[in-house]
Design an enzyme around this catalytic site. Structure first.
Site, PDB file in Angstrom:
ATOM      1  N   CYS A 202      -4.100   0.823  13.725  1.00 26.72           N
ATOM      2  CA  CYS A 202      -4.928   1.722  14.534  1.00 26.72           C
ATOM      3  C   CYS A 202      -5.512   2.813  13.651  1.00 26.72           C
ATOM      4  O   CYS A 202      -4.988   3.125  12.582  1.00 26.72           O
ATOM      5  CB  CYS A 202      -4.125   2.341  15.677  1.00 26.72           C
ATOM      6  SG  CYS A 202      -2.721   3.342  15.173  1.00 26.72           S
TER       7      CYS A 202
ATOM      8  N   HIS B 151       0.853  -1.174   0.000  1.00 25.15           N
ATOM      9  CA  HIS B 151       0.000   0.000   0.000  1.00 25.15           C
ATOM     10  C   HIS B 151       0.900   1.240   0.000  1.00 25.15           C
ATOM     11  O   HIS B 151       2.082   1.161   0.338  1.00 25.15           O
ATOM     12  CB  HIS B 151      -0.877   0.025   1.251  1.00 25.15           C
ATOM     13  CG  HIS B 151      -1.908  -1.062   1.305  1.00 25.15           C
ATOM     14  ND1 HIS B 151      -1.628  -2.318   1.784  1.00 25.15           N
ATOM     15  CD2 HIS B 151      -3.215  -1.073   0.945  1.00 25.15           C
ATOM     16  CE1 HIS B 151      -2.729  -3.062   1.720  1.00 25.15           C
ATOM     17  NE2 HIS B 151      -3.700  -2.335   1.220  1.00 25.15           N
TER      18      HIS B 151
END
Length: 285
Positions: free
Chosen positions: A276, A171
């Site tokens: 997170c 990514h």
């Protein structure tokens, strides 16, 4: 109006999701990833939560592990958050799309405005989206397509949104991140350097750049949990991870470095920013 980029990293809460046993039982092997030590992965995840809560002083919201969602801990892929708006993504992998449900509810409960993608032709993983404080870059990758990037632009109309080709299986945020409001950090691979060069061409804002030996070290989080004027933090891979990049990270002198290890979780495809979601429920100036 404030200084451009000063909104980068403002946060009061962090959202994480527990590590299920299913993470070590077939999901990784099916993807060609190495075997994972579940207990170690759970310890790493616990330490991450502790640093977010105790070291950074964030309000920690922890979703319980779900055995039906082996990659559920990688919840950074499920939403793109800026200000009081959360865009719920449509992950590339159909098996991962149910992960968004618990995240959506948690973000609603925290008072964020929820935007749905609503286009079956769009794919978007949240860790393909890099916010610099001034603009968004969206990586066009195996995981995220043009339609997904267009929906990011439609959702966050106050900011320029540019697309960056990702030429590896990573990514975008597995190749580069923000070391500060004006500093892009990037790995040394050809894919990472291509991405940074593309960003430099597309932007109207000058960013300094810092190259790190390891791509994974550039997957960091610049965070400002305190009030304006207090030193910001850089949550980064450390604690024994990626030793070759630690000296270069010391050049980021305007931040307090907070190292965290996720070498075991990495075996399941996790980067630091995937573990997170950070957000602010405080009023934005």
């Amino acid at each position: 109006m404030g200084t451009p980029g000063e909104g980068l990293g403002r946060c009061s809460h962090a959202l994480i999701r527990g590590v299920p046993e299913s993470l070590a039982s077939g999901e990784g092997a099916a993807a060609g990833l190495p075997a994972l030590d579940l207990a170690k992965a759970q310890r790493e995840h616990g330490v991450l939560g502790g640093k977010l809560r105790q070291r950074l002083g964030l309000q920690l919201v922890e979703l319980p592990p779900e055995e039906s969602l082996p990659l559920g801990p990688l919840l950074g892929d499920t939403a793109v958050i800026q200000g009081d708006t959360a865009l719920i993504t449509r992950p590339w992998s159909p098996a991962r799309r149910p992960e968004v449900d618990g995240v959506r509810k948690a973000l609603q409960d925290l008072g964020l405005r929820i935007v749905e993608m609503g286009d079956e032709n769009a794919t978007l993983d949240g860790t393909d989206v890099l916010f610099t404080g001034r603009e968004f870059f969206v990586g066009l990758s195996k995981w995220t397509n043009h339609r997904g990037a267009e929906i990011v632009a439609d959702t966050f109309r106050d900011f320029a949104v540019s697309t960056v080709p990702v030429t590896s299986t990573s990514h975008l945020r597995g190749l580069c991140g923000m070391g500060g409001p004006r500093t892009v950090v990037a790995g040394s691979s050809e894919a990472a350097q291509k991405a940074v060069r593309a960003m430099a061409v597309l932007t109207d804002h000058p960013y300094a750049s810092l190259t790190l030996p390891d791509d994974a070290a550039a997957d960091c989080l610049f965070l400002r949990p305190g009030q304006p004027g207090l030193p910001p933090f850089l949550l980064h891979r450390g604690g024994g991870d990626l030793p070759n990049s630690q000296e270069a990270l010391q050049k980021l002198s305007d931040v307090t470095l907070v190292p965290v290890s996720c070498s075991e979780l990495e075996k399941a495809g996790a980067g630091l920013s995937s573990l997170c979601l950070v957000l602010s429920t405080r009023p934005h100036n």
